[in-house]
Enzyme design. Sequence first.
Site, PDB file in Angstrom:
ATOM      1  N   ASN A  25       5.054  -8.355 -42.957  1.00 15.71           N
ATOM      2  CA  ASN A  25       4.702  -9.668 -43.524  1.00 15.71           C
ATOM      3  C   ASN A  25       5.735 -10.763 -43.245  1.00 15.71           C
ATOM      4  O   ASN A  25       5.416 -11.944 -43.302  1.00 15.71           O
ATOM      5  CB  ASN A  25       4.447  -9.553 -45.024  1.00 15.71           C
ATOM      6  N   ASP A 119      -6.866  -6.622 -39.072  1.00 15.86           N
ATOM      7  CA  ASP A 119      -7.513  -5.788 -40.091  1.00 15.86           C
ATOM      8  C   ASP A 119      -8.963  -6.189 -40.267  1.00 15.86           C
ATOM      9  O   ASP A 119      -9.312  -7.354 -40.222  1.00 15.86           O
ATOM     10  CB  ASP A 119      -6.820  -5.976 -41.445  1.00 15.86           C
ATOM     11  N   ASP A 307      -3.011  -8.061 -51.057  1.00 16.95           N
ATOM     12  CA  ASP A 307      -2.495  -6.828 -50.458  1.00 16.95           C
ATOM     13  C   ASP A 307      -2.466  -5.669 -51.458  1.00 16.95           C
ATOM     14  O   ASP A 307      -2.490  -4.508 -51.073  1.00 16.95           O
ATOM     15  CB  ASP A 307      -1.064  -7.049 -49.934  1.00 16.95           C
TER      16      ASP A 307
HETATM   17  C1  UD1 Z   1      -3.184 -13.012 -46.164  1.00 18.10           C
HETATM   18  C2  UD1 Z   1      -2.631 -13.162 -47.558  1.00 18.10           C
HETATM   19  C3  UD1 Z   1      -1.195 -12.717 -47.526  1.00 18.10           C
HETATM   20  C4  UD1 Z   1      -1.160 -11.267 -47.020  1.00 18.10           C
HETATM   21  C5  UD1 Z   1      -1.866 -11.129 -45.672  1.00 18.10           C
HETATM   22  C6  UD1 Z   1      -2.016  -9.690 -45.212  1.00 18.10           C
HETATM   23  C7  UD1 Z   1      -3.176 -14.868 -49.230  1.00 18.10           C
HETATM   24  C8  UD1 Z   1      -3.404 -16.295 -49.490  1.00 18.10           C
HETATM   25  N1  UD1 Z   1      -2.790 -14.543 -47.986  1.00 18.10           N
HETATM   26  O1  UD1 Z   1      -2.418 -13.825 -45.278  1.00 18.10           O
HETATM   27  O2  UD1 Z   1      -0.599 -12.825 -48.808  1.00 18.10           O
HETATM   28  O3  UD1 Z   1       0.147 -10.806 -46.921  1.00 18.10           O
HETATM   29  O4  UD1 Z   1      -3.170 -11.668 -45.769  1.00 18.10           O
HETATM   30  O5  UD1 Z   1      -3.013  -9.013 -45.901  1.00 18.10           O
HETATM   31  O6  UD1 Z   1      -3.317 -14.034 -50.112  1.00 18.10           O
HETATM   32  N2  UD1 Z   1      -8.574 -19.144 -43.988  1.00 18.10           N
HETATM   33  C9  UD1 Z   1      -9.446 -20.091 -43.548  1.00 18.10           C
HETATM   34  N3  UD1 Z   1      -9.051 -20.932 -42.537  1.00 18.10           N
HETATM   35  C10 UD1 Z   1      -7.797 -20.875 -41.971  1.00 18.10           C
HETATM   36  C11 UD1 Z   1      -6.900 -19.889 -42.438  1.00 18.10           C
HETATM   37  C12 UD1 Z   1      -7.309 -19.046 -43.456  1.00 18.10           C
HETATM   38  O7  UD1 Z   1     -10.562 -20.189 -44.030  1.00 18.10           O
HETATM   39  O8  UD1 Z   1      -7.505 -21.667 -41.087  1.00 18.10           O
HETATM   40  C13 UD1 Z   1      -8.985 -18.221 -45.066  1.00 18.10           C
HETATM   41  C14 UD1 Z   1      -9.074 -16.794 -44.564  1.00 18.10           C
HETATM   42  O9  UD1 Z   1     -10.308 -16.517 -43.970  1.00 18.10           O
HETATM   43  C15 UD1 Z   1      -8.832 -16.030 -45.838  1.00 18.10           C
HETATM   44  C16 UD1 Z   1      -7.861 -16.896 -46.624  1.00 18.10           C
HETATM   45  O10 UD1 Z   1      -7.992 -18.208 -46.077  1.00 18.10           O
HETATM   46  O11 UD1 Z   1     -10.024 -15.904 -46.589  1.00 18.10           O
HETATM   47  C17 UD1 Z   1      -6.411 -16.423 -46.568  1.00 18.10           C
HETATM   48  O12 UD1 Z   1      -5.938 -16.606 -45.279  1.00 18.10           O
HETATM   49  P1  UD1 Z   1      -4.395 -16.531 -44.900  1.00 18.10           P
HETATM   50  O13 UD1 Z   1      -3.524 -16.701 -46.098  1.00 18.10           O
HETATM   51  O14 UD1 Z   1      -4.159 -17.418 -43.743  1.00 18.10           O
HETATM   52  O15 UD1 Z   1      -4.320 -15.054 -44.387  1.00 18.10           O
HETATM   53  P2  UD1 Z   1      -3.078 -14.316 -43.894  1.00 18.10           P
HETATM   54  O16 UD1 Z   1      -2.059 -15.207 -43.292  1.00 18.10           O
HETATM   55  O17 UD1 Z   1      -3.594 -13.165 -43.131  1.00 18.10           O
END
Ligand code: UD1
Length: 421
Positions: A25, A119, A307
């Site tokens: 992370n 994932d 997570d």
């Molecule tokens: C997320 C988790 C993070 C975790 C990681 C791994 C949150 C907010 N984020 O981070 O804590 O460590 O997964 O499991 O809990 N989204 C959009 N448009 C964008 C970017 C994101 O709609 O441009 C949406 C995604 O589809 C998702 C949500 O926002 O539903 C969270 O996305 P994001 O925080 O960017 O995901 P990760 O960085 O993977």
Amino acid sequence: MEARWVVRPGPPLSGCVRVSGATKNAGLKQMAAALLVPGVTVLRNIPPVADLDVMIDLLRAIGAEVEWGGPEELRIDATGPLWPEAPYELVSRMRASINVLGPLLARCGEARVAMPGGDNIGSRKLDMHFRGLEAMGAELEVVHGFIEARTNVLAGARVVLEFPSVGATENLLTAAVLAKGQTVIENAAREPEITDLAAFLNRTGARVIGAGTSTIEVEGVDELVPVESELMGDRVEAGTLLMACGMAGGEISVEGTRLEHLEMVVLKLAEMGMRVSPTPDGLWARAEGRLDAVDVATLPYPGFPTDFMPMAVSVLSVADGTAIVTENVFDNRFTFVDELNRMGADVRTEGRHAVVRGVPRLSGAPVRALDVRAGAALVLAGLAADGETTVFDCHHVARGYVDLPGKLRALGADVEAVPAG
Ligand code: UD1
């Protein structure tokens, strides 16, 4: 026979373990950020997990030289020249690859990055990454499955995120450090890994303030300098071990983490009846008897982290009472529930919600890890199951954890990693 982890019920957990550095992370993101720095960046406390090898290959494909300086020390020389392209074969294996987009745009003025996979936990869009970078003067389009981005001058801008996305915050932050003028990211993600990334960037000479709050301000600088930096401890691993204690009972200490990073998880475990308190270098926890059911809803940090949701469902599956678990961050993160139910759990899902009716014991079974945290949840379930639980596809778990079986064994659990053959 494929590699698998075998979990058998054992005595209550006891002892002390130290968590590894947060490679998945935090480390992968800082490796991508090292592309901003001409010279040799040294990252310490970055133990190898499977995804790290993919990031090493990706940085090398881009033109950085990457080598191990010690067992948990990476040396990344991004002096260049850099080839700002992230190929599909690598990006499709690891979602964090998208984190090279911001640094490449800032450093090279262009980037070509395959659309990521990662994932299988729901649709993960990139619209906020795109909108933010466009506000800073970049042009982006998706052509034949590749994001093609270019800019003459990346200029500071005020960007309001629709949702505090971790990935979007990271990409905008790493683009902004070399942009002309000031960038303000509003509704920024507040995760401790963002704070760790900003601290790394600031050591290199970047000017970032407000990381860890909803407003991050970045004053662009002309160039960054190479530094040696140490990663934060893995809060997800620490929380996983606390939850293992909740499943198996016992008394444990987890070193190398901080209560502030796990406040909501600790609060929920305390509501369930566990005792958790801070120690000078980590956390102490005790669980006796059956825990109580409590409702859990995931939210962006500092809310209950997505997570931990699969592991919370495991813990609740043997708790006393019925709990409702709501997943607010991802669309499709309950698929592991079918595996848990094969172990005798009583979990029903409907859209974003799961109703978890606690049963006194689970029953060991062969199960399949669908992703890293879902796999960890099944390992935990095995601790509270009669008989043997075999977790197949455990390579998914190894993507994010450094020797989870070994750490659980150090606490007295009976978890065996059986190699393929
Ligand atoms: C997320 C988790 C993070 C975790 C990681 C791994 C949150 C907010 N984020 O981070 O804590 O460590 O997964 O499991 O809990 N989204 C959009 N448009 C964008 C970017 C994101 O709609 O441009 C949406 C995604 O589809 C998702 C949500 O926002 O539903 C969270 O996305 P994001 O925080 O960017 O995901 P990760 O960085 O993977």
